[in-house]
Design a protein around this motif. Structure first.
Motif, PDB file in Angstrom:
ATOM      1  N   HIS A 128       0.827  -1.208   0.000  1.00  0.00           N
ATOM      2  CA  HIS A 128       0.000   0.000   0.000  1.00  0.00           C
ATOM      3  C   HIS A 128       0.862   1.258   0.000  1.00  0.00           C
ATOM      4  O   HIS A 128       0.513   2.261  -0.632  1.00  0.00           O
ATOM      5  CB  HIS A 128      -0.950   0.005   1.203  1.00  0.00           C
ATOM      6  CG  HIS A 128      -2.183  -0.808   0.986  1.00  0.00           C
ATOM      7  ND1 HIS A 128      -2.309  -2.090   1.451  1.00  0.00           N
ATOM      8  CD2 HIS A 128      -3.334  -0.534   0.326  1.00  0.00           C
ATOM      9  CE1 HIS A 128      -3.496  -2.567   1.099  1.00  0.00           C
ATOM     10  NE2 HIS A 128      -4.138  -1.645   0.412  1.00  0.00           N
ATOM     11  N   HIS A 129       1.976   1.192   0.696  1.00  0.00           N
ATOM     12  CA  HIS A 129       2.889   2.335   0.696  1.00  0.00           C
ATOM     13  C   HIS A 129       3.463   2.561  -0.703  1.00  0.00           C
ATOM     14  O   HIS A 129       3.526   3.701  -1.193  1.00  0.00           O
ATOM     15  CB  HIS A 129       4.023   2.100   1.685  1.00  0.00           C
ATOM     16  CG  HIS A 129       5.095   3.143   1.649  1.00  0.00           C
ATOM     17  ND1 HIS A 129       4.943   4.400   2.183  1.00  0.00           N
ATOM     18  CD2 HIS A 129       6.343   3.127   1.101  1.00  0.00           C
ATOM     19  CE1 HIS A 129       6.034   5.103   1.978  1.00  0.00           C
ATOM     20  NE2 HIS A 129       6.898   4.359   1.325  1.00  0.00           N
ATOM     21  N   VAL A 130       3.856   1.479  -1.366  1.00  0.00           N
ATOM     22  CA  VAL A 130       4.406   1.578  -2.718  1.00  0.00           C
ATOM     23  C   VAL A 130       3.360   2.148  -3.675  1.00  0.00           C
ATOM     24  O   VAL A 130       3.643   3.050  -4.473  1.00  0.00           O
ATOM     25  CB  VAL A 130       4.890   0.197  -3.196  1.00  0.00           C
ATOM     26  CG1 VAL A 130       5.236   0.222  -4.677  1.00  0.00           C
ATOM     27  CG2 VAL A 130       6.101  -0.253  -2.379  1.00  0.00           C
ATOM     28  N   ILE A 131       2.139   1.644  -3.598  1.00  0.00           N
ATOM     29  CA  ILE A 131       1.055   2.137  -4.449  1.00  0.00           C
ATOM     30  C   ILE A 131       0.824   3.623  -4.209  1.00  0.00           C
ATOM     31  O   ILE A 131       0.674   4.407  -5.161  1.00  0.00           O
ATOM     32  CB  ILE A 131      -0.227   1.331  -4.193  1.00  0.00           C
ATOM     33  CG1 ILE A 131      -0.051  -0.114  -4.691  1.00  0.00           C
ATOM     34  CG2 ILE A 131      -1.438   1.979  -4.856  1.00  0.00           C
ATOM     35  CD1 ILE A 131      -1.071  -1.092  -4.133  1.00  0.00           C
ATOM     36  N   SER A 132       0.811   4.024  -2.953  1.00  0.00           N
ATOM     37  CA  SER A 132       0.569   5.439  -2.620  1.00  0.00           C
ATOM     38  C   SER A 132       1.676   6.340  -3.161  1.00  0.00           C
ATOM     39  O   SER A 132       1.402   7.416  -3.699  1.00  0.00           O
ATOM     40  CB  SER A 132       0.452   5.608  -1.103  1.00  0.00           C
ATOM     41  OG  SER A 132      -0.648   4.894  -0.594  1.00  0.00           O
ATOM     42  N   GLU A 133       2.929   5.903  -3.014  1.00  0.00           N
ATOM     43  CA  GLU A 133       4.044   6.728  -3.496  1.00  0.00           C
ATOM     44  C   GLU A 133       3.984   6.912  -5.008  1.00  0.00           C
ATOM     45  O   GLU A 133       4.150   8.026  -5.521  1.00  0.00           O
ATOM     46  CB  GLU A 133       5.385   6.092  -3.104  1.00  0.00           C
ATOM     47  CG  GLU A 133       5.771   6.318  -1.661  1.00  0.00           C
ATOM     48  CD  GLU A 133       7.285   6.321  -1.470  1.00  0.00           C
ATOM     49  OE1 GLU A 133       8.020   6.039  -2.434  1.00  0.00           O
ATOM     50  OE2 GLU A 133       7.716   6.632  -0.346  1.00  0.00           O
ATOM     51  N   ILE A 134       3.748   5.827  -5.728  1.00  0.00           N
ATOM     52  CA  ILE A 134       3.734   5.911  -7.189  1.00  0.00           C
ATOM     53  C   ILE A 134       2.519   6.690  -7.679  1.00  0.00           C
ATOM     54  O   ILE A 134       2.634   7.577  -8.540  1.00  0.00           O
ATOM     55  CB  ILE A 134       3.797   4.507  -7.805  1.00  0.00           C
ATOM     56  CG1 ILE A 134       5.170   3.879  -7.510  1.00  0.00           C
ATOM     57  CG2 ILE A 134       3.536   4.558  -9.312  1.00  0.00           C
ATOM     58  CD1 ILE A 134       5.302   2.448  -7.940  1.00  0.00           C
ATOM     59  N   ASN A 135       1.348   6.402  -7.127  1.00  0.00           N
ATOM     60  CA  ASN A 135       0.150   7.119  -7.563  1.00  0.00           C
ATOM     61  C   ASN A 135       0.231   8.606  -7.240  1.00  0.00           C
ATOM     62  O   ASN A 135      -0.213   9.442  -8.035  1.00  0.00           O
ATOM     63  CB  ASN A 135      -1.097   6.511  -6.917  1.00  0.00           C
ATOM     64  CG  ASN A 135      -1.590   5.271  -7.635  1.00  0.00           C
ATOM     65  OD1 ASN A 135      -1.190   5.007  -8.763  1.00  0.00           O
ATOM     66  ND2 ASN A 135      -2.452   4.522  -6.985  1.00  0.00           N
TER      67      ASN A 135
END
Length: 201
Positions: A128-135
Motif C-alpha cells: 500500500h505504501h508503494v502504491i501510494s508513493e507511485i500514484n
C-alpha cells in the motif's frame, strides 16, 4: 486504445520477474477489452538518472517517453524492496518529472487524459505504501488515477516463497487485477469521450 506496462523489476531479461507474472493477469484483461498492450522492462535499457526527457547520446528514455505519449493507459509494475518501490521505479518517476512542463499543441499537459495504475509484489508488507508513493507522483505529473486501479501480492511477514512458487493469495490478487483492468479501461474510455480541456490562460 493502447496500454504501456513499465516494468521496474531489478532483474534484466531473460530472468523471470514475479511482479510481471501478476501484471500479465491485468494485461490479459485489458486485451479482452480490445486494448493493445506493450511491455517495457526498464532494467534492459540504459536509462541514466535525470529529470529531463532527453539526456543525449545513449539515453534510452526518449523512446520510452514516446511510448508513454502513445498510450492512454500506463501500468507501473514494481517489486517492493525494504517496504519501498524499486530504485528503477524511482528513476522512472524522476525521468517522467519532465512531463509536468510538457504540453500538447493545444496547451494541454501531455499526461492529461491518460490513466495509470500499479502492480506490486513482494515477500514483505509495504504494497500500500508503494502504491501510494507511485500514484501520488503520477497525479503530480498529470495522470488520472481511477478508483481501485491497483493489485498486489505479498507473502506476509518475514521471508517466504515468491509469487510463482505458491498459490497463496493468488485468487484475490487476480480478481483485484481484473477489476483494476476494468476500471482503467472504463475511465480511459470516459476521458476519450470527454477529455479534460486545455487550461485557460
Amino acid at each position: 486504445m493502447k496500454a504501456l506496462f513499465l516494468s521496474c523489476t531489478l532483474k534484466p531479461s531473460p530472468e523471470p520477474s514475479n511482479t510481471e507474472t501478476l501484471a500479465a493477469v491485468v494485461a490479459d484483461a485489458l486485451r479482452e477489452r480490445g486494448v493493445t498492450v506493450d511491455h517495457v522492462r526498464l532494467a534492459d535499457l540504459d536509462v541514466p538518472p535525470g529529470v529531463v526527457t532527453d539526456l543525449g547520446d545513449g539515453d534510452a528514455w526518449p523512446g520510452v517517453h514516446e511510448q508513454l505519449l502513445n498510450a492512454e493507459i500506463l501500468v507501473v509494475v514494481t517489486p517492493t524492496w525494504i517496504g519501498r518501490p524499486s530504485s528503477i521505479a524511482q528513476r522512472m518517476l524522476e525521468r517522467m518529472d519532465a512531463m509536468i512542463s510538457e504540453t500538447a499543441k493545444d496547451g494541454t499537459p501531455v499526461a492529461y487524459n491518460r490513466v495509470a495504475g500499479v502492480v506490486v509484489t513482494g515477500n514483505e508488507d509495504g504494497a500500500h505504501h508503494v502504491i501510494s508513493e507511485i500514484n501520488g507522483a503520477l497525479v503530480d505529473i498529470g495522470y488520472t488515477i481511477p478508483g481501485q486501479s491497483w493489485t498486489y501480492w505479498n507473502q506476509g511477514p518475514g521471508p517466504g516463497d515468491d509469487y510463482p512458487q505458491t498459490e497463496h493469495g493468488h485468487e484475490w490478487s487476480h480478481s483485484t487485477g481484473r477489476l483494476m483492468a476494468h476500471n482503467l479501461y472504463s475511465v480511459a474510455s470516459a476521458l476519450a469521450a470527454q477529455p479534460v480541456p486545455p487550461p485557460k490562460s
